[in-house]
Design an enzyme around this catalytic site. Structure first.
Site, PDB file in Angstrom:
ATOM      1  N   GLU A 131      -1.593  -9.127   3.332  1.00  0.00           N
ATOM      2  CA  GLU A 131      -1.455  -9.691   4.682  1.00  0.00           C
ATOM      3  C   GLU A 131      -2.795 -10.092   5.294  1.00  0.00           C
ATOM      4  O   GLU A 131      -2.863 -11.009   6.106  1.00  0.00           O
ATOM      5  CB  GLU A 131      -0.704  -8.715   5.599  1.00  0.00           C
ATOM      6  CG  GLU A 131      -1.426  -7.440   6.002  1.00  0.00           C
ATOM      7  CD  GLU A 131      -1.312  -6.295   4.988  1.00  0.00           C
ATOM      8  OE1 GLU A 131      -1.048  -6.574   3.807  1.00  0.00           O
ATOM      9  OE2 GLU A 131      -1.519  -5.129   5.384  1.00  0.00           O
TER      10      GLU A 131
ATOM     11  N   HIS B  42      -3.689  -5.069   0.291  1.00  0.00           N
ATOM     12  CA  HIS B  42      -3.104  -5.597   1.539  1.00  0.00           C
ATOM     13  C   HIS B  42      -3.155  -7.127   1.541  1.00  0.00           C
ATOM     14  O   HIS B  42      -4.099  -7.710   2.062  1.00  0.00           O
ATOM     15  CB  HIS B  42      -3.891  -5.084   2.743  1.00  0.00           C
ATOM     16  CG  HIS B  42      -3.701  -3.631   3.010  1.00  0.00           C
ATOM     17  ND1 HIS B  42      -2.768  -3.161   3.913  1.00  0.00           N
ATOM     18  CD2 HIS B  42      -4.314  -2.547   2.489  1.00  0.00           C
ATOM     19  CE1 HIS B  42      -2.823  -1.832   3.936  1.00  0.00           C
ATOM     20  NE2 HIS B  42      -3.752  -1.437   3.079  1.00  0.00           N
TER      21      HIS B  42
ATOM     22  N   CYS C  88       0.828  -1.202   0.000  1.00  0.00           N
ATOM     23  CA  CYS C  88       0.000   0.000   0.000  1.00  0.00           C
ATOM     24  C   CYS C  88       0.869   1.261   0.000  1.00  0.00           C
ATOM     25  O   CYS C  88       1.472   1.559  -1.016  1.00  0.00           O
ATOM     26  CB  CYS C  88      -0.997  -0.058   1.156  1.00  0.00           C
ATOM     27  SG  CYS C  88      -2.492   0.865   0.755  1.00  0.00           S
TER      28      CYS C  88
END
Ligand code: GLN
Length: 536
Positions: free
Chosen positions: A511, A509, A383
């Site tokens: 993650e 994102h 990001c």
């Protein structure tokens, strides 16, 4: 079938790990064949944690449907391997917002609107929403905060009412407490637990099961004492010892028979023994690494690792996949500059530049990216990290010295990262970013494609600014490729460097989607590249 409800409360102190206990129990029930979900009720007045500084409550987790939520939802997803949604996180702010809107619409027909019954009714409605989808047999509801907090009271009252309304076997309460150890007398003390159960009782709630956090094993006598004074069965006193990793907790709870005790109390069959084989094999890989690598996590909230929770967990998942221990070095971007960068980053096998907002520490991030690019160190930008990689490339490779994001410099002539026109109209801060899942199309012969092994993926977003596609040609001509785009808007989702062993920046994102059983492909590849680099 009527869904069963399990309420998890916490006593004595905060930070005992209610989220991990809830997720571990859910995991075991799921592994026995039940469909389970977990919900978190947060007693603060923010409508969601999206506007909270990460220093307050750690990372803001984003769901598929674009809800900005508490980081515990990340644990739920990582343990259960199923997505959560807006309905899985409710705050006091959201409850009040709904009730006040109803009041303005005249829905209460002239009644005085009060905490009881209006707020508690709305809490109960939110708790039952997930049950009404028909998707889940068991719903675990974690009540944030500590019993005795003023702001938790309406939640405890809502739980009391639900327990009264539901059949005995349809709802139960697990209370998580702490048994402090007095080293001078070598004793575990039970009094704080007794007090905290008394406090729950004052609100009319008798816990069925006590999970006791402790640094030492609980003797039979202590178990008996807790059971007697807290009015629970002695098999309902569960020991929760400190363990090396949160991923050990489900197996520890299995040993303590937390799942069996819960099922018996709810008159549910234990079905099969839980199938935890893949979980165990993950743990074996995690605990017996063949390699050890050092990754620098460069951000501005590094004093509080909870601010990067999902990234850290994604490293653990991807590390196990690569049989590697990932040592994360937290590096404050404000402390990085051209004259110290070689020294500060020399020992690293990979560099991750973290997400973030605002201009504090920005130049340090850019300097770190330049270092990674020039020295062929594996790089992963997420990001804001991706946006900074674009800026670094524009300044130092293309030669636009003033290149910037309009988030930090609205007057730059080279706004390589900019806001899209529809975002420019928005002034409110809460819930107004590009949020949740969007499709990304991946170019075949790219590094990203090698990682994903497919050309269409869906990833979660949380940002306002975007790569300015006006400049795409200059970037590609100079060696920074746009290898992932949104098929509808053509917005850039992934950038990578042509002549670099592993240099990827993603606008989304990744993650948030990494779980124990499904480590994220981009993290797996990044760690793999770091392992190779460490053998240089
Ligand atoms: N501040 C940047 C934006 O709003 C990046 C956000 C992030 O890293 N999550 O676009």
């Amino acid at each position: 079938m009527t869904p069963k409800y399990i309420f998890v409360t916490g006593g004595v102190t905060s930070s005992l790990g209610k989220g991990i206990i809830a997720a571990s129990l859910a995991k075991l029930l799921q592994a026995r064949g039940y469909s389970v979900t977990i919900q978190k009720l947060d007693p603060y007045i923010n409508v969601d944690p999206g506007t909270l500084n990460p220093y307050e409550h750690g990372e803001c987790f984003v769901t598929e449907d674009g809800a900005e939520t508490d980081l515990d939802l990340g644990h739920y997803e990582r343990f259960l391997n199923i997505p959560t949604s807006q309905a899985n996180n409710v705050t006091t702010g959201r409850i009040y917002q709904y009730v006040i809107n109803q009041e303005r619409e005249g829905a209460y027909l002239g009644k005085t609107v009060q905490v009881i019954p209006h707020i508690t009714d709305e809490i109960k409605r939110r708790i039952k929403l997930l049950g009404e989808t028909g998707e889940f047999e068991i719903i675990i509801t974690e009540i944030g905060g500590t019993v005795g907090d003023i702001e938790s009271l309406p939640y405890i009252e809502a739980v009391r009412q639900l327990l009264w309304e539901m059949k005995e076997e349809d709802a139960l309460v697990i209370h998580l407490t702490l048994l402090p150890y007095l080293s001078s007398t070598k004793e575990l003390k039970t009094k704080p637990t007794q007090h905290s159960v008394k406090m729950l009782l004052e609100s009319g709630v008798q816990p069925d099961i006590l999970v006791c956090r402790t640094e030492h094993m609980i003797t039979k006598e202590v178990r008996k004492k807790i059971a007697l004074f807290c009015n629970v069965d002695s098999n309902a006193v569960i020991e929760a010892l400190d363990v090396p990793t949160i991923y050990d907790v489900p197996l520890m709870m299995l040993k303590e028979k937390l799942d069996k005790t819960v099922l018996a109390k709810m008159k549910l069959s234990a079905k099969n023994e839980p199938d935890m084989d893949s979980w165990k094999s993950f743990l074996t890989r995690h605990k017996n690494p063949k390699h050890e690598i050092r990754i620098g996590l460069i951000g501005k909230y590094v004093e509080l690792p909870d601010a990067y929770k999902s990234i850290i967990e994604a490293f653990i998942h991807a590390g196990a996949e690569n049989e590697s221990r990932v040592r994360v070095q937290y590096i404050h971007s404000e402390l990085l500059a051209e004259d110290n960068i070689d020294k500060k980053l020399a020992d690293l096998d990979g560099i991750l530049v973290a997400p973030g907002f605002g201009d504090r520490g920005i130049e340090g991030k850019i300097t770190a990216i330049k270092y990674a690019r020039e020295n062929n160190v594996p790089f992963f930008g997420i990001c804001l990290g991706m946006q900074m990689a674009v800026i670094e490339f524009a300044r130092n490779v293309i030669g636009w010295k003033d290149a910037h994001s309009t988030e930090m410099n609205s007057k730059t002539k080279h706004a390589v990262i900019d806001m899209m026109p529809d975002q420019k109209k928005i002034t409110a801060k809460g819930g107004t970013m590009r949020l949740g899942s969007y499709t990304c199309e991946i170019a075949k012969d790219s590094k990203a494609y090698k990682a994903y092994e497919k050309s269409k993926v869906s990833e979660r977003h949380r940002h306002r600014y975007e790569f300015n596609s006006h400049y795409q040609k200059e970037f590609e001509d100079n060696g920074m490729l746009i290898t992932g785009v949104n098929p509808e808007t053509r917005l850039a989702e992934i950038v990578e460097l042509k002549n670099h062993p592993y240099f990827i920046g993603v606008q989304f994102h990744p993650e948030y989607k990494s779980t124990v059983l499904n480590p994220h492909p981009l993290f797996i590849r990044f760690i793999k590249a770091a392992v190779t680099y460490s053998q240089r």
